[in-house]
Design a protein around this motif. Structure first.
Motif, PDB file in Angstrom:
ATOM      1  N   GLY A 122      -3.820  23.243 -15.016  1.00 28.98           N
ATOM      2  CA  GLY A 122      -2.839  22.537 -14.203  1.00 28.98           C
ATOM      3  C   GLY A 122      -2.767  21.062 -14.556  1.00 28.98           C
ATOM      4  O   GLY A 122      -1.681  20.496 -14.664  1.00 28.98           O
ATOM      5  N   GLY A 123      -3.933  20.438 -14.729  1.00 20.02           N
ATOM      6  CA  GLY A 123      -3.964  19.018 -15.076  1.00 20.02           C
ATOM      7  C   GLY A 123      -3.372  18.744 -16.445  1.00 20.02           C
ATOM      8  O   GLY A 123      -2.654  17.759 -16.648  1.00 20.02           O
ATOM      9  N   GLU A 124      -3.643  19.637 -17.397  1.00 19.32           N
ATOM     10  CA  GLU A 124      -3.095  19.467 -18.749  1.00 19.32           C
ATOM     11  C   GLU A 124      -1.578  19.600 -18.744  1.00 19.32           C
ATOM     12  O   GLU A 124      -0.870  18.837 -19.403  1.00 19.32           O
ATOM     13  N   LYS A 125      -1.086  20.552 -17.961  1.00 21.19           N
ATOM     14  CA  LYS A 125       0.374  20.727 -17.872  1.00 21.19           C
ATOM     15  C   LYS A 125       1.027  19.495 -17.250  1.00 21.19           C
ATOM     16  O   LYS A 125       2.093  19.068 -17.691  1.00 21.19           O
ATOM     17  N   GLN A 126       0.372  18.918 -16.232  1.00 22.72           N
ATOM     18  CA  GLN A 126       0.975  17.761 -15.598  1.00 22.72           C
ATOM     19  C   GLN A 126       0.981  16.556 -16.523  1.00 22.72           C
ATOM     20  O   GLN A 126       1.911  15.755 -16.517  1.00 22.72           O
ATOM     21  N   VAL A 185       8.456  13.793 -13.027  1.00 16.92           N
ATOM     22  CA  VAL A 185       7.247  14.585 -13.250  1.00 16.92           C
ATOM     23  C   VAL A 185       7.123  15.488 -12.032  1.00 16.92           C
ATOM     24  O   VAL A 185       6.741  15.039 -10.952  1.00 16.92           O
ATOM     25  N   PRO A 186       7.491  16.772 -12.171  1.00 15.73           N
ATOM     26  CA  PRO A 186       7.532  17.648 -11.001  1.00 15.73           C
ATOM     27  C   PRO A 186       6.142  18.105 -10.574  1.00 15.73           C
ATOM     28  O   PRO A 186       5.176  18.041 -11.344  1.00 15.73           O
ATOM     29  N   GLN A 187       6.068  18.577  -9.353  1.00 11.09           N
ATOM     30  CA  GLN A 187       4.807  19.092  -8.840  1.00 11.09           C
ATOM     31  C   GLN A 187       4.392  20.362  -9.571  1.00 11.09           C
ATOM     32  O   GLN A 187       3.242  20.533  -9.947  1.00 11.09           O
ATOM     33  N   ASP A 188       5.365  21.253  -9.794  1.00 12.37           N
ATOM     34  CA  ASP A 188       5.094  22.511 -10.494  1.00 12.37           C
ATOM     35  C   ASP A 188       5.670  22.403 -11.893  1.00 12.37           C
ATOM     36  O   ASP A 188       6.872  22.560 -12.100  1.00 12.37           O
ATOM     37  N   THR A 189       4.833  22.111 -12.848  1.00 10.66           N
ATOM     38  CA  THR A 189       5.273  21.910 -14.221  1.00 10.66           C
ATOM     39  C   THR A 189       5.390  23.247 -14.938  1.00 10.66           C
ATOM     40  O   THR A 189       4.398  23.964 -15.079  1.00 10.66           O
TER      41      THR A 189
END
Length: 599
Positions: free
Chosen positions: A494-498, A434-438
């Motif tokens: 951002g949260g949804e992408k992660q 799970v990368p930092q920048d999704t």
């Protein structure tokens, strides 16, 4: 500083060896190639025969009386002329149809080879490339195959063959004067065209460079749409884009003027040649040495030869450019990835999931060492956290584990297998991240999640959606899982992408899980829910967690504290607090910050 992508260079030699490299791609349909060449020869024979039929038809009409019997000869010749004309066109169409399949398959094979090879190249290449210019180079290269085959094989080659045959026929049947006029005219025409085209290639090069630069600028700006908005730089981006467009406009203008000079010179040579040939033929008719039919034949041959040559400048320049563009593709294929499988590479087998870093050192450049003698072991089922300030080398550890780079010193093993001795494909099959920048694909939500396991069922997707706490979010969407996420997932927060990234990683079901700042874009409530899901998902798996917020790793079996490429502290959360060292200082600072934010 912007880099221009390769374009045909006016002073660069023509790379004829491209044909040797291209040949295997063309030989998949050998029978089609042979039939196409037979059709080509047949069409040229019919083309050369047309002026002769026309000559005899004119002569027979000139000498014929009005009786039906005598008129039958010129009428038959006219019918033969029409038949040859039709045959010439039909054979050309059949030739194009047959060879079209060969060219299209060659384009497909070459394009796929380049695409696969680009995915094999190391991360360093992709970090330095310009996506827009590279995609344009690939497009030009594959299109160049089609142009090269169509014009080199079916235009230049047959035209030279026809010129040679016509010169011999004129020499043997009409004397050396006609043959010399045609031969000298063609040599002058070809020489001038090649010289002028060589001269104007510099303007074509500038135009292509401006085109690639403009395209790269536009793609780069649009890919960073959010950043442009953050800094209110729409006008700044527009000015820079307009500067590139201005360079493109100027290059196009110079290219157009040089084309005018080329076309003017070609037209002059053709006009002189036509005048000389027709004048010579007229004198022959006047002296009674030639018939009206001969006059027509000479005119037909001259026009027939110069019509395809009229495009020689364009064809020569495009062939030169096509060879250069195709060569660019082969140069990409020739690039050797810095990280590649060894000849004796085996398949990685993971039975326990133990990860070990043994005295690993690494630097992106010699002047900037990142990791220095890093050693640690993640035992099967353990959760190990890696913390430290930005630039300490935490994410580099993950890149080395994925073999995006190979360490300069030391080794990394999984279940006592050196990852440099196994295939990259088998290595990455057992890793999930799970990368930092999704970054998401411009596709539906379900397909972005399914990317973790492309053959996963809908039921399996729904299962990981629940594990990643995406169910409520999906339920709130009008199109549910069929919702389009936009380019790079711009339609999601951002949260949804992660959380999508977490679901995608869970769907892969790897033995080793890596979380690179996996909760950095989540609020406290979402973070607590995700951490609970991650704990469940990490059970019976080896887990490595890179974290900035120390509160997310307090339950780790061990925490490694990095500083300037070294591991300076190791222990559990409580042990590290008790030591009162760097970790304790970071913890105290973050607790104070959280207290301020909550007040």
């Amino acid at each position: 500083m912007r880099r221009h992508h390769a374009s045909p260079n006016a002073d660069a030699p023509i790379r004829w060896d491209v044909f040797k490299q291209l040949w295997p791609y063309l030989m998949e349909f050998r029978q089609r190639v042979a039939l196409a060449l037979l059709c080509l020869i047949g069409a040229k024979v019919a083309s050369i025969g047309l002026p002769y039929v026309l000559k005899y038809a004119v002569d027979s009409l000139n000498e014929a009386d009005t009786t039906t019997m005598v008129l039958a000869v010129p009428l038959a010749l006219v019918a033969a002329y029409g038949t040859l004309r039709l045959l010439n066109v039909l054979l050309g169409e059949v030739r194009d149809t047959l060879f079209g399949r060969v060219t299209e398959r060659a384009m497909r094979r070459l394009g796929l080879s380049v695409f696969r090879h680009l995915h094999k190249l190391d991360l360093g290449f992709h970090l330095s490339r310009q996506t827009g210019g590279l995609s344009r180079d690939i497009e030009r290269g594959t299109s160049g195959v089609s142009f090269l085959m169509r014009f080199m094989v079916f235009n230049i080659g047959p035209t030279l063959f026809e010129i040679a045959v016509v010169v011999v026929l004129l020499l043997t049947q009409y004397g050396p004067s006609f043959a010399l006029i045609i031969l000298i005219s063609v040599i002058l025409y070809v020489g001038f065209t090649m010289k002028a085209t060589h001269w104007r290639t510099r303007y074509v090069t500038l135009m292509n460079q401006a085109d690639s630069s403009t395209n790269s600028r536009a793609v780069d700006s649009l890919l960073n749409f959010e950043t442009v908005k953050y800094f209110n730089n729409e006008d700044f981006e527009a000015r820079r884009y307009d500067e590139d467009l201005a360079s493109w406009e100027q290059a196009r203008r110079k290219n157009r003027l040089s084309l005018f000079a080329l076309n003017g010179g070609q037209a002059f040579i053709i006009a002189v040649a036509m005048t000389a040939m027709m004048g010579n033929a007229a004198l022959g008719v006047a002296r009674g040495e030639m018939t009206i039919g001969d006059f027509v034949l000479i005119n037909a041959f001259t026009m027939q030869i110069f019509m395809p040559l009229n495009f020689l400048g364009f064809v020569y320049r495009e062939i030169r450019g096509s060879l250069a563009n195709i060569d660019n593709l082969f140069q990409l294929l020739d690039k050797t990835p810095k990280v590649k499988d060894g000849e004796q590479a085996t398949q990685l087998t993971v039975s326990r999931g133990e990860v070990r870093f043994n005295n690993v050192s690494f630097a992106y450049s010699p002047a900037r060492p990142i990791l220095r003698d890093i050693s640690f072991t993640v035992k099967p089922g353990q959760k190990i956290a890696i913390v430290g300030e930005s630039g300490a080398g935490k994410s580099t550890l993950m890149k080395l584990l994925y073999r995006f780079y190979d360490p300069d010193g030391g080794s990394i093993t999984i279940d006592q297998q050196d990852i440099r001795e196994v295939t990259q494909h088998s290595l990455r099959r057992h890793l999930g991240i799970v990368p930092q920048d999704t970054v998401l694909f411009n596709d539906s939500l379900i397909e972005n999640i399914r990317y973790g396991q492309p053959d996963a069922s809908d039921a399996e997707v729904h299962e990981v959606v629940a594990l990643a706490h995406l169910s409520d979010f999906v339920a709130s969407l009008p199109d549910k899982l069929d919702t389009q996420v936009g380019e790079r997932g711009l339609k999601l927060s951002g949260g949804e992408k992660q959380r999508v990234a977490i679901a995608r990683a869970l769907l892969k079901r790897p033995e080793i899980l890596i979380f690179d700042e996996a909760t950095s874009s989540l609020d406290s409530q979402s973070e607590a829910a995700i951490l609970h899901a991650l704990r469940d998902a990490a059970k019976n798996h080896t887990s490595l967690v890179i974290a900035h917020r120390l509160s997310t790793v307090v339950d780790a079996d061990a925490i490694l504290v990095m500083h300037q490429g070294h591991i300076v502290e190791t222990g559990t959360h409580q042990q590290l607090l008790a030591q009162g060292g760097r970790y304790a200082s970071l913890w105290t600072a973050q607790q104070k910050q959280q207290h301020k934010e909550s007040v």
